[in-house]
Design an enzyme around this catalytic site. Structure first.
Site, PDB file in Angstrom:
ATOM      1  N   GLY A 209      39.123  47.458  41.287  1.00  0.00           N
ATOM      2  CA  GLY A 209      39.896  48.704  41.451  1.00  0.00           C
ATOM      3  C   GLY A 209      41.412  48.272  41.435  1.00  0.00           C
ATOM      4  O   GLY A 209      41.773  47.324  41.022  1.00  0.00           O
ATOM      5  N   ASN A 210      42.002  49.487  42.037  1.00  0.00           N
ATOM      6  CA  ASN A 210      43.579  49.357  42.083  1.00  0.00           C
ATOM      7  C   ASN A 210      44.219  50.146  43.117  1.00  0.00           C
ATOM      8  O   ASN A 210      43.342  50.671  43.733  1.00  0.00           O
ATOM      9  CB  ASN A 210      44.261  49.798  40.647  1.00  0.00           C
TER      10      ASN A 210
END
Ligand code: CTP
Length: 406
Positions: A209-210
């Site tokens: 993810g980020n």
């Protein structure tokens, strides 16, 4: 940017008057001097003592108290901003008619600063042609009448008419103060916005993810909806954020899900804004059960990645094929050489506009403020000064409206 010091919080007689207490706090905590001016009916819901304690100023409802101070003239003249929350159908009608039958309406008649109304009423009253005509009259005079939220009203009914939350009103009001006016330049336009980060599954418990919070995308949705647009947000992982008034939210997780949701809605959109942080790669294979470390055939330490589709590029291709006419806006977050890399990215992607911000040191992610540059495919560069994500959203939407000639 206009400096806001003296704020008048007008309160009309609706149950949402209790939320005005939070609105007063929003402004006092930001260092503003707040005068609360309720209508006599508002005091049926919240007592004057509450507003006096919260604002630190006396509270009156009529023009015949403290007559020597000529309050309606002084308070109206000194105001940098007037915000009325809740604005009932009755107070909207009285302001539209130019009446001055209590201290609040008299103050509004005197004020030359931005005036923002946050309506709160039952759906039928909001939709009534009389109210809508009054709202249109006020908007034509430069008054910002915010779109109410859709949701639970007093009693059992739900629909448009619910007052926005205090934090939303405060933020939108500051945006009006900073930009001059909310405007209605997107009336009837369909705006599709991707927001947040995608999550690419590794196994049932892990993902790539980020740090995108979705705040800029949601702020764009909020301001676009307030300018009259019909807004759809395709949201990946986002922080807990209030739903912008009237916006539809489609939840997705991975880049491929986001692409499917965006593509499905591209044909009908007048504007597509890709504010999402899309993962460039995903694991080649999503394991059905949790991967273990130290096992011979474990691939956790050597994840094989494959490239995700470029959603923005795909939309540009669709437009070339005549499948959408939308104005296309991209985003770029760069740690180095933002202008140079941004310009190259705009050309590579083929979008009309690109908002580039510098994220050196993790700046911007999850924050409530932003700044950067809006680059146009025509070679233009517009600097966006540091401001709330709503103010930045207003600048981006100004650029969209100018580009489209709306
Ligand atoms: N974008 C997209 N699909 C992707 C990757 C990015 O639609 N698979 C969009 C983003 O939503 C954004 C713009 O493209 O509007 C630029 O995103 P960014 O990640 O900066 O672009 P990349 O092409 O991935 O470039 P970089 O190599 O700098 O990561």
């Amino acid at each position: 940017m206009t400096e806001i010091h003296n704020v008048v919080v007008g309160v009309a007689g609706g149950i949402a008057a209790y939320k005005a207490c939070h609105l007063v706090r929003e402004f006092t905590e930001a260092g503003c001097s707040v005068r609360v001016v309720p209508t006599p009916n508002a005091l049926e819901f919240v007592g004057a003592a509450t507003f006096e304690a919260l604002s630190g100023h006396p509270v009156d409802t009529g023009v015949f108290t403290r007559v020597d101070e000529v309050q309606h003239v002084r308070v109206g003249q000194e105001a940098d901003l007037v915000v009325i929350a809740p604005a009932t159908a009755d107070v909207i009608a009285r302001i539209a008619a130019g009446r001055a039958d209590d201290l609040l309406t008299a103050t509004v008649l005197v004020a030359t600063c931005p005036v923002v109304l946050a309506p709160a009423m039952h759906t039928e009253m909001w939709n009534n042609p009389a109210t809508q005509a009054n709202v249109a009259t006020l908007r034509s005079r430069g008054v910002t009448v915010l779109e109410p939220a859709h949701g639970r009203l007093t009693g059992k009914d739900t629909g448009p008419g619910r007052m926005l939350e205090a934090g939303q009103i405060a933020e939108l009001t500051r945006t009006v103060a900073a930009t001059g006016s909310m405007g209605r330049g997107l009336e009837g336009k369909r705006v599709l916005i991707s927001a947040g980060g995608t999550q690419e599954n590794i196994d049932p418990v892990r993902y790539i993810g980020n740090r995108s919070s979705g705040r800029q995308g949601y702020a764009l949705a909020e301001v676009a909806a307030q300018r009259g647009a019909q807004v759809t947000i395709v949201a990946g992982a986002v922080d807990e954020l209030p739903t912008p008034a009237g916006a539809e939210i489609v939840r997705v997780r991975s880049a491929r899900e986001m692409q499917a949701a965006v593509n499905e809605r591209a044909r009908d959109a007048d504007v597509i804004i890709m504010a999402a942080a899309v993962a460039d790669y995903r694991p080649e294979r999503e394991a059905d059960s949790k991967l273990k470390k130290g096992i011979a055939d474990d691939d956790l330490s050597t994840l094989q990645l494959v490239e995700n589709p470029d959603i923005l590029k795909g939309i540009v291709e669709k437009r070339k094929a005549g499948e959408t006419q939308a104005v296309i806006v991209g985003f770029a977050a760069e740690t180095d050489n933002p202008l140079e890399y941004g310009r190259a990215k705009l050309e590579r992607k083929g979008a009309d506009l690109l908002m580039v911000n510098s994220v050196a040191g993790g700046k911007v992610f999850g924050e409530t403020r932003n700044q950067g540059w809006i680059l146009g495919a025509d070679g233009s560069t517009f600097e966006v000064e540091d401001g709330s994500k709503q103010v930045v959203a207003a600048r981006i939407l100004d650029a969209v409206e100018a580009f489209a000639g709306w």
